[in-house]
Structure formats: structure tokens, C-alpha cells
Scaffold this motif. Structure first.
Motif, short mmCIF file in Angstrom:
data_model
loop_
_atom_site.label_atom_id
_atom_site.label_comp_id
_atom_site.label_asym_id
_atom_site.label_seq_id
_atom_site.Cartn_x
_atom_site.Cartn_y
_atom_site.Cartn_z
N UNK A 195 -81.81 29.50 -1.59
CA UNK A 195 -80.61 30.31 -1.81
C UNK A 195 -80.46 30.66 -3.29
N UNK A 196 -80.75 29.71 -4.15
CA UNK A 196 -80.68 29.95 -5.59
C UNK A 196 -81.66 31.03 -6.02
N UNK A 197 -82.87 30.97 -5.47
CA UNK A 197 -83.87 32.01 -5.79
C UNK A 197 -83.42 33.37 -5.29
N UNK A 198 -82.77 33.42 -4.14
CA UNK A 198 -82.29 34.69 -3.59
C UNK A 198 -81.20 35.28 -4.48
N UNK A 199 -80.31 34.42 -4.97
CA UNK A 199 -79.26 34.89 -5.86
C UNK A 199 -79.87 35.45 -7.14
N UNK A 200 -80.79 34.71 -7.73
CA UNK A 200 -81.44 35.19 -8.96
C UNK A 200 -82.21 36.47 -8.72
N UNK A 201 -82.86 36.59 -7.58
CA UNK A 201 -83.60 37.82 -7.25
C UNK A 201 -82.65 39.01 -7.18
N UNK A 202 -81.48 38.81 -6.62
CA UNK A 202 -80.49 39.88 -6.54
C UNK A 202 -79.99 40.26 -7.92
N UNK A 203 -79.69 39.27 -8.74
CA UNK A 203 -79.19 39.54 -10.09
C UNK A 203 -80.22 40.34 -10.88
N UNK A 204 -81.46 39.93 -10.81
CA UNK A 204 -82.52 40.63 -11.54
C UNK A 204 -82.84 41.97 -10.90
N UNK A 205 -83.02 41.97 -9.58
CA UNK A 205 -83.41 43.19 -8.87
C UNK A 205 -82.37 44.29 -8.97
N UNK A 206 -81.11 43.92 -8.92
CA UNK A 206 -80.04 44.91 -9.01
C UNK A 206 -79.64 45.22 -10.46
N UNK A 207 -80.33 44.58 -11.40
CA UNK A 207 -80.10 44.79 -12.82
C UNK A 207 -78.64 44.57 -13.21
N UNK A 208 -78.06 43.51 -12.67
CA UNK A 208 -76.66 43.23 -12.91
C UNK A 208 -76.33 42.91 -14.37
N UNK A 209 -77.19 42.23 -15.13
CA UNK A 209 -76.86 42.03 -16.55
C UNK A 209 -76.74 43.35 -17.32
N UNK A 210 -77.66 44.28 -17.05
CA UNK A 210 -77.61 45.57 -17.73
C UNK A 210 -76.37 46.35 -17.30
N UNK A 211 -76.09 46.29 -16.00
CA UNK A 211 -74.91 46.98 -15.46
C UNK A 211 -73.63 46.41 -16.09
N UNK A 212 -73.55 45.09 -16.17
CA UNK A 212 -72.37 44.45 -16.77
C UNK A 212 -72.20 44.86 -18.23
N UNK A 213 -73.30 44.96 -18.96
CA UNK A 213 -73.22 45.36 -20.36
C UNK A 213 -72.71 46.79 -20.48
#
Length: 137
Positions: free
Chosen positions: A5-23
Motif C-alpha cells: 500500500x505504501x508503494x502504491x501511494x508513493x507511485x501515485x504521488x510520483x506518477x501524478x506529479x503531485x509535488x510539482x502540482x502543489x508547488x
């Protein structure tokens, strides 16, 4: 949380580019909040600080520059009435922490709501007795 589950969450964060989006969206939100200084009640806006979508908006007494906890409580209450949920920390800083998937349009709406809440509180249109009922929550 299991490892898969942790890997799936990280995959979503990276795959959906959420850090860039948040910035990006966080920058637009912070800039919009800074722009409130030129709006009605904007003299109460002190510092706007943060990173990404974790933003603090400081409310101050415009005459002394001191923290204005009363104003913060009234703005939080009025924003809630208008449809936005924010908290205040340190007595006078609004904590704005929307989800990482906040859209640019939603960020713009948040600025509108907070601007209206600040203007209403500054103009005395927020019932202090009603706000007092929620003190300490």
C-alpha cells in the motif's frame, strides 16, 4: 500500512506529479493571498508564508502590527460560513492546507472566500458572540 500500500501511494504521488502540482498551485494561492493586502480589510494581512500547499496567512492589528487573534477567529468562522475550512494556529495565523489535488480554479475560489471573510471581519460583520461559542475548539 502494509508495504504494498505504501508503494502504491508513493507511485501515485510520483506518477501524478503531485509535488510539482502543489508547488505550482500553492504559488498561485500564496500570490492570491498576498494580493488581498489591496482589498477591503487587507490592512489586516501580515505575512503570507509557506511551501507548496501548506500556507500560513498572518493576521495583524493594522495600527500596531501586533498579532490579532480576535480577527483570526472571526475570519475562520466567516470563511466556514462561506464554504472554506481553515484553522488558526499561534493565535493569529490561518493554516491553509488543502489537498494536493487542489485545482487552480479552487485556489482562486479560496482566495475569494478568504478575502470576503477578512473584509467582513474587518467591517464588523461577524458576530463576536457567535464566534466565542467555538473558542477552544
Amino acid at each position: 500500512m502494509c508495504a504494498a500500500a505504501g508503494r502504491a501511494v508513493l507511485a501515485t504521488i510520483v506518477g501524478d506529479r503531485l509535488p510539482e502540482h502543489a508547488a505550482t498551485v500553492g504559488g498561485l494561492l500564496a500570490d492570491g493571498l498576498r494580493g488581498l493586502t489591496g482589498s477591503p480589510g487587507g490592512e489586516h494581512v501580515g505575512d503570507v508564508r509557506g511551501r507548496g500547499l501548506a500556507i500560513g496567512l498572518e493576521l495583524v492589528d493594522p495600527h500596531t502590527g501586533e498579532r490579532d487573534a480576535r480577527m483570526a477567529a472571526q475570519v475562520v468562522y466567516r470563511a466556514w460560513e462561506l464554504g472554506a475550512v481553515v484553522y488558526y494556529v499561534g493565535g493569529n495565523v490561518l493554516e491553509i492546507t488543502p489537498p494536493l489535488v487542489l485545482t487552480e480554479a479552487e485556489a482562486g475560489r479560496a482566495v475569494e472566500i478568504l478575502g470576503a471573510a477578512i473584509a467582513d471581519a474587518a467591517a464588523g460583520r461577524v458576530d463576536a458572540q457567535e464566534v466565542a461559542r467555538y473558542a477552544g475548539w
